[in-house]
Design an enzyme around this catalytic site. Sequence first.
Site, short mmCIF file in Angstrom:
data_model
loop_
_atom_site.label_atom_id
_atom_site.label_comp_id
_atom_site.label_asym_id
_atom_site.label_seq_id
_atom_site.Cartn_x
_atom_site.Cartn_y
_atom_site.Cartn_z
CD GLU A 129 58.30 93.80 11.41
OE1 GLU A 129 57.65 94.84 11.16
OE2 GLU A 129 59.54 93.79 11.47
CD GLU A 152 47.07 98.94 13.71
OE1 GLU A 152 47.15 98.48 14.86
OE2 GLU A 152 47.68 98.47 12.74
CB CYS A 191 50.18 95.65 9.62
SG CYS A 191 50.99 94.60 8.44
CE LYS A 218 49.16 82.79 20.93
NZ LYS A 218 47.84 82.50 20.40
P1 NAD Z 1 47.56 90.79 19.03
O1 NAD Z 1 48.73 91.55 19.51
O2 NAD Z 1 46.33 90.84 19.84
O3 NAD Z 1 47.91 89.24 18.90
C1 NAD Z 1 48.98 88.78 18.10
C2 NAD Z 1 49.43 87.43 18.63
O4 NAD Z 1 50.01 87.62 19.93
C3 NAD Z 1 48.30 86.42 18.82
O5 NAD Z 1 48.76 85.13 18.52
C4 NAD Z 1 48.00 86.53 20.30
O6 NAD Z 1 47.38 85.37 20.84
C5 NAD Z 1 49.40 86.73 20.87
N1 NAD Z 1 49.44 87.36 22.19
C6 NAD Z 1 48.55 88.21 22.74
N2 NAD Z 1 48.96 88.57 23.98
C7 NAD Z 1 50.15 87.96 24.21
C8 NAD Z 1 51.08 87.95 25.28
N3 NAD Z 1 50.87 88.65 26.40
N4 NAD Z 1 52.20 87.20 25.16
C9 NAD Z 1 52.44 86.51 24.03
N5 NAD Z 1 51.59 86.47 22.98
C10 NAD Z 1 50.46 87.19 23.06
O7 NAD Z 1 47.28 91.25 17.52
P2 NAD Z 1 46.12 90.77 16.53
O8 NAD Z 1 44.85 91.43 16.97
O9 NAD Z 1 46.14 89.29 16.38
O10 NAD Z 1 46.59 91.39 15.13
C11 NAD Z 1 46.32 92.70 14.74
C12 NAD Z 1 47.53 93.58 14.94
O11 NAD Z 1 48.64 93.00 14.25
C13 NAD Z 1 47.38 94.97 14.34
O12 NAD Z 1 47.89 95.92 15.24
C14 NAD Z 1 48.23 94.92 13.08
O13 NAD Z 1 48.74 96.16 12.66
C15 NAD Z 1 49.32 94.01 13.50
N6 NAD Z 1 49.97 93.40 12.33
C16 NAD Z 1 51.22 93.81 12.02
C17 NAD Z 1 51.87 93.30 10.91
C18 NAD Z 1 53.28 93.73 10.55
O14 NAD Z 1 53.95 92.99 9.83
N7 NAD Z 1 53.75 94.87 11.02
C19 NAD Z 1 51.23 92.35 10.10
C20 NAD Z 1 49.94 91.94 10.45
C21 NAD Z 1 49.33 92.48 11.58
#
Ligand code: NAD
Length: 479
Positions: A248, A380, A282, A173
Amino acid sequence: MKNSRNWIGGEWIEPTAGECAVINPSNTKEQVGVLHLSDSSQVIQAEQAAREAYGPWSGLSGPVRAGHLERMADLLQSKSGDVANLASMEMGKPIAEMRGEVSRGVNLLRYYAAEGLRANGAVIPSSEQNVLQFTRKVSLGVAGIITPWNFPVAIPIWKIAPALICGNTVVWKPAELASLTATRLAELFEEAGLPPGVINLVIGKGSQIGKAMLEQTPLDAVSFTGSTSTGLGIAQICAKRNIKYQTEMGGKNAAVVLNDADLETAVPLIVSGAFRSAGQKCTATSRIIVESGIYDSFIKKLSYALSNIKLAPALDSEAYLGPVASASQYETVMSYVHMASEQADILAQGPPLSGDQDGYYIRPIVAAGVGAGHPLIQEEIFGPVATVLEAADFEEAVALCNQSIYGLSASLFTQNLSHAHRFLDEARAGMVRVNQETAGVEYQSPFGGMKLSSSHTREQGQAALDFFTELKTCAISYR
Ligand code: NAD
């Protein structure tokens, strides 16, 4: 105009639970495509398809699975320009960086393909005679892969490739904002001849189908990258079901500049860490901690460097940074820009947009003059906003670096060997670097964070193989 589609059990399906326009963040008057949203029934179908494919796929030999990954790599390489263009238009990453990200995807596929030919266990001496005792890493089953939008190619591949080479099948997903790119990748994987059901792509909202995936399907493992709040919720569900998971999550990464730093090295790497991808990594540098003796000269050089970067549409090959990815990203980041202009001193600012397109463009800023507990220092932001703190000495700099709920990446700029080693020892981050930027950890190295940045698991490199397998200890007596 592109359409997102689900790829389930080798069939292409346009889901009908809703649709919305995909708008180019570099030019909000341009529609790039249409996002078709799924409901929970498609997630259930996808998991069933992955489970059906699991037996045959896990039964293939490592070298045969490797051949599939090699073909996926070849196809992605041959279509890399096309994939990079689409991703840049969908989520706004500058094309030069996006091309680099696609190459990383190709390299990751080749790296994990090679693992299909390597040993996956160890022989352990038995205390009895004529007993062969050994370990084998075995696959987990069906893995749920949930990915963010900020690395729309590399992050999905750094999860999917190790999952597949270890013998798992996948329900993927992607983030809503990266769904067209995900559809294109799945099309290439189909063209590469991947057997039906080995990867199943389901497009939709995280709060609906992401949740359904975790709560309504018997997944065997979950690998998630995204925000800390979402990740902690996912961890709770997986822990309750006692399935293997990795999350992550966010970061608030510090770059520390000591009095003896070579500023010709430090300044460009800090600008790059903070502002490439519009700060939406990130591992982006979002706190800059500067020792007092070098503070003024560092700020002067930083301001000059910042005034020379180019904010431009993502398809401009000279763009240093493009827009942020979406309207909601824009609103969130701008709330911090307003906070900075009201509560902090703006030390430096990048130039405005070169051009007159309507898009989610934010001029990069460097702020200072707030305490270490301020939201600009602790939260963040995920945008082109960096804040500076001054430290009296190395000890205070490290204490400030560690004063965070996050612990993803940290950098030190110094010429002093002793401080370099002490920083590697004392910084509480999963990735600690000296005279390097906070972002850009290589794909063959473990990637992940401490504290609230991760579930304390690691991705990439050999670490990913540990996550996507479990160990079986075997013994056979041949007396
Ligand atoms: P997000 O948490 O909003 O979404 C990430 C994914 O989770 C998406 O596919 C989203 O549709 C899904 N999702 C959202 N709610 C969910 C739920 N209740 N159950 C299951 N899946 C769900 O994050 P984002 O806005 O897409 O990405 C930005 C964030 O990602 C930032 O906080 C960034 O730091 C982090 N990030 C971390 C890393 C790492 O390796 N540590 C790498 C890239 C991004």
